[in-house]
Write a protein that holds these residues in place. Structure first.
Motif, short mmCIF file in Angstrom:
data_model
loop_
_atom_site.label_atom_id
_atom_site.label_comp_id
_atom_site.label_asym_id
_atom_site.label_seq_id
_atom_site.Cartn_x
_atom_site.Cartn_y
_atom_site.Cartn_z
N THR A 58 -1.71 4.83 -0.43
CA THR A 58 -2.78 4.76 -1.42
C THR A 58 -3.58 3.46 -1.34
O THR A 58 -4.67 3.38 -1.91
CB THR A 58 -2.21 4.87 -2.84
N GLY A 59 -3.04 2.45 -0.67
CA GLY A 59 -3.70 1.16 -0.63
C GLY A 59 -3.45 0.32 -1.87
O GLY A 59 -4.10 -0.70 -2.08
N ASN A 60 -2.49 0.74 -2.71
CA ASN A 60 -2.18 -0.01 -3.92
C ASN A 60 -1.11 -1.07 -3.64
O ASN A 60 -0.10 -0.79 -3.00
CB ASN A 60 -1.68 0.92 -5.03
N SER A 86 -10.15 -9.75 6.61
CA SER A 86 -10.33 -9.26 5.24
C SER A 86 -11.47 -9.99 4.56
O SER A 86 -11.76 -11.14 4.88
CB SER A 86 -9.04 -9.46 4.43
N ASN A 87 -12.12 -9.31 3.60
CA ASN A 87 -13.18 -9.96 2.83
C ASN A 87 -12.62 -10.69 1.61
O ASN A 87 -13.39 -11.21 0.79
CB ASN A 87 -14.25 -8.96 2.41
N LYS A 101 -9.84 -5.82 -5.78
CA LYS A 101 -10.05 -4.91 -4.65
C LYS A 101 -10.59 -5.69 -3.45
O LYS A 101 -11.39 -6.62 -3.61
CB LYS A 101 -11.03 -3.79 -5.03
N PHE A 102 -10.16 -5.30 -2.27
CA PHE A 102 -10.68 -5.94 -1.06
C PHE A 102 -10.56 -4.96 0.11
O PHE A 102 -9.89 -3.92 0.02
CB PHE A 102 -9.95 -7.25 -0.76
N ARG A 103 -11.20 -5.30 1.20
CA ARG A 103 -11.22 -4.43 2.39
C ARG A 103 -10.70 -5.19 3.60
O ARG A 103 -11.02 -6.37 3.80
CB ARG A 103 -12.63 -3.91 2.65
N VAL A 104 -9.91 -4.50 4.41
CA VAL A 104 -9.41 -5.04 5.67
C VAL A 104 -10.09 -4.29 6.81
O VAL A 104 -10.14 -3.05 6.80
CB VAL A 104 -7.87 -4.90 5.77
N PHE A 110 -11.34 0.47 8.97
CA PHE A 110 -11.18 -0.35 7.77
C PHE A 110 -10.26 0.36 6.79
O PHE A 110 -10.04 1.57 6.87
CB PHE A 110 -12.54 -0.64 7.10
N LYS A 111 -9.74 -0.42 5.86
CA LYS A 111 -8.84 0.11 4.85
C LYS A 111 -9.04 -0.68 3.56
O LYS A 111 -9.12 -1.92 3.59
CB LYS A 111 -7.40 0.00 5.33
N ASP A 112 -9.13 0.03 2.42
CA ASP A 112 -9.34 -0.61 1.13
C ASP A 112 -8.03 -0.74 0.37
O ASP A 112 -7.21 0.19 0.35
CB ASP A 112 -10.33 0.20 0.28
#
Length: 465
Positions: A58-60, A86-87, A101-104, A110-112
């Motif tokens: 889930t990206g959690n 990552s941002n 929240k961030f993105r890789v 990419f993955k959130d």
């Protein structure tokens, strides 16, 4: 000839490209559109040395911090797959009070991720005679209601605290709860005070659960069954009343509050509109009776003349099994400006004037019968709604600090002292979380205590006014 072959080969190539694209999309959808084993994964995430639990599906990322932790300005420690970036800037302090929240990114993949951080409460549980209190860490309050007739002068609370925390008066000590009691919570040499209020239902209170079934045992809607079970276990003077019995002249003179929680259909049942029924309930109100109307029953304010004709809820919707959905967000309400109203007393809030009712990840039907204020009905804002309906808007959706967008909880009338009707009409007011469309049971709603307390407070408030 070569030109012909080339053109046809180009067409075949195009078709194959489309085919593989569709196949790739289908495979992606089969995995929920999320690549579990991605080179853009976060492999480790820590705050102040505390390791977060990462759900790659889930990206959690969830992190539970010790009591007293300051998470308003923390530099996280993060490890990524080789080559990923990552941002989220881990070289500067981040406020983890709310989900982050961030993105890789790794190449064209990419993955959130979402980081949810919870600071442990100093009080794990607070019970008296087996009854659990509601502990509010924001307002530093402990609130509970014990059965009618309980002697408040000599009670022994059982208190479980988090590691490294002490409490005074201690667990098991005899305490007089006739008035509010201060409990001192101490950790690492620092102390904070929690105010504990223990109440009992109004003596001799007679409350009724109204339903379309002939008897309580014949209720079939699971939300209504769950609400009724809680109601009868909470109020000693509870009884069941059917619409048919009201139509046939049931005596309502001894009833203080009638609660109609209707969840079975968006349209109210025909029997509710029968002249004998509406006349009886109007007479009940005129003689000092009180009404709590929840879920789709909120629409009844029109038929009973509680609001001017045509001024009932103007936005009614919701799903019914097997339809429904799971939302990744918790649903709540804003009661800004009414923080001291008795019906909100003791609720667990996440900031002043805001409380959740439905936990993220729970299956929901979103049964809603509220007033949509800005665009519909000519209300414009909360003030316009009050002027046209004769009610007081007590709550809206969680984002609405000015209570100008929706009316989700209201009381009537807005003049005088006899506030004898309360409506609770938002989809977050959900007593039973059904299984999802795949037959998987919903996770438990950790905010059900807020729904119970909101309802109990509303009934007690109506009985006293």
């Amino acid at each position: 000839m070569r030109k012909f072959i080339y053109k046809n080969w180009a067409r075949v190539s195009l078709i194959l490209a489309v085919f593989f694209t569709i196949t790739a999309c289908e495979n992606s959808f089969e995995n929920g559109g999320f690549d579990v084993n991605s080179p853009s994964n976060v492999t480790s995430f820590k705050i102040n040395g505390v390791e977060g639990k990462i759900d790659q599906k889930t990206g959690n990322i969830t992190i539970t911090m010790p009591y007293g932790s300051d998470i308003t300005a923390v530099k996280p420690e993060m490890v990524l797959e080789t080559g990923a970036t990552s941002n989220l800037n881990v070289t500067v302090p981040v406020n983890f009070t709310n989900p982050v929240k961030f993105r890789v990114v790794n190449g064209n993949l990419f993955k959130d991720y979402t980081v949810t951080t919870v600071v442990l409460s100093p009080i794990k549980s607070f019970t008296i005679n087996g009854v659990a209190a509601t502990v509010n860490d924001v307002n530093k309050t402990i609130v509970m209601t014990l059965p009618e007739g309980t002697n408040l002068t000599a009670l022994k609370p059982v208190i479980e605290v988090t590691e490294g925390v002490s409490v005074s008066p201690a667990s098991g000590a005899t305490v007089d709860f006739t008035n509010a009691v201060t409990f001192v919570i101490t950790s690492n040499g620092k102390s904070v005070n929690y105010s504990a209020n223990v109440g009992v239902p109004v003596t001799g209170l007679v409350v009724a659960f109204l339903g379309t079934a002939a008897t309580r045992a014949e209720i079939t809607n699971l939300d209504e069954i769950t609400a009724a079970n809680w109601f009868f276990s909470t109020f000693s003077g509870a009884k069941y009343i059917s619409f048919t019995s009201i139509e046939n002249g049931a005596d309502l003179s001894d009833v203080d509050v009638i609660w109609w929680h209707f969840d079975a259909a968006a349209n109210l049942p025909a029997i509710a509109y029968k002249p004998a029924v509406t006349a009886a309930l109007k007479n009940f109100r005129a003689n000092g009776g009180n009404l709590l109307l929840t879920s789709f029953a909120s629409q009844y304010v029109d038929a009973l003349g509680i609001v001017p004709s045509g001024k009932g809820p103007n936005n009614v919707f919701g799903d019914f099994p097997p339809n429904g959905f799971v939302d990744g967000n918790s649903w709540g309400m804003s009661f800004k400006g009414h923080e001291n109203h008795p019906i909100f007393e003791g609720l667990t809030t996440y900031e002043s004037g805001k409380a959740n009712l439905l936990q993220s990840g729970t299956f929901r039907l979103n049964h809603t019968a509220w007033w949509f204020v800005p665009e519909w009905g000519g209300y414009v804002n909360g003030e316009g709604w009050r002027n046209q309906t004769g009610g007081t808007n007590l709550a809206s959706e969680a984002w609405d600090n000015n209570l100008d967008g929706r009316v989700t909880i209201a009381e009537f009338p807005n003049t005088g002292t006899n506030k004898n009707v309360i409506v609770i009409s938002m989809g977050a007011y959900d007593w039973y979380n059904e299984t999802n469309s795949s037959g998987v049971p919903s996770q438990a709603n950790e905010f059900i205590g807020n729904i119970r307390l909101l309802t109990q407070n509303s009934i007690n408030y109506l009985a006293k006014n």
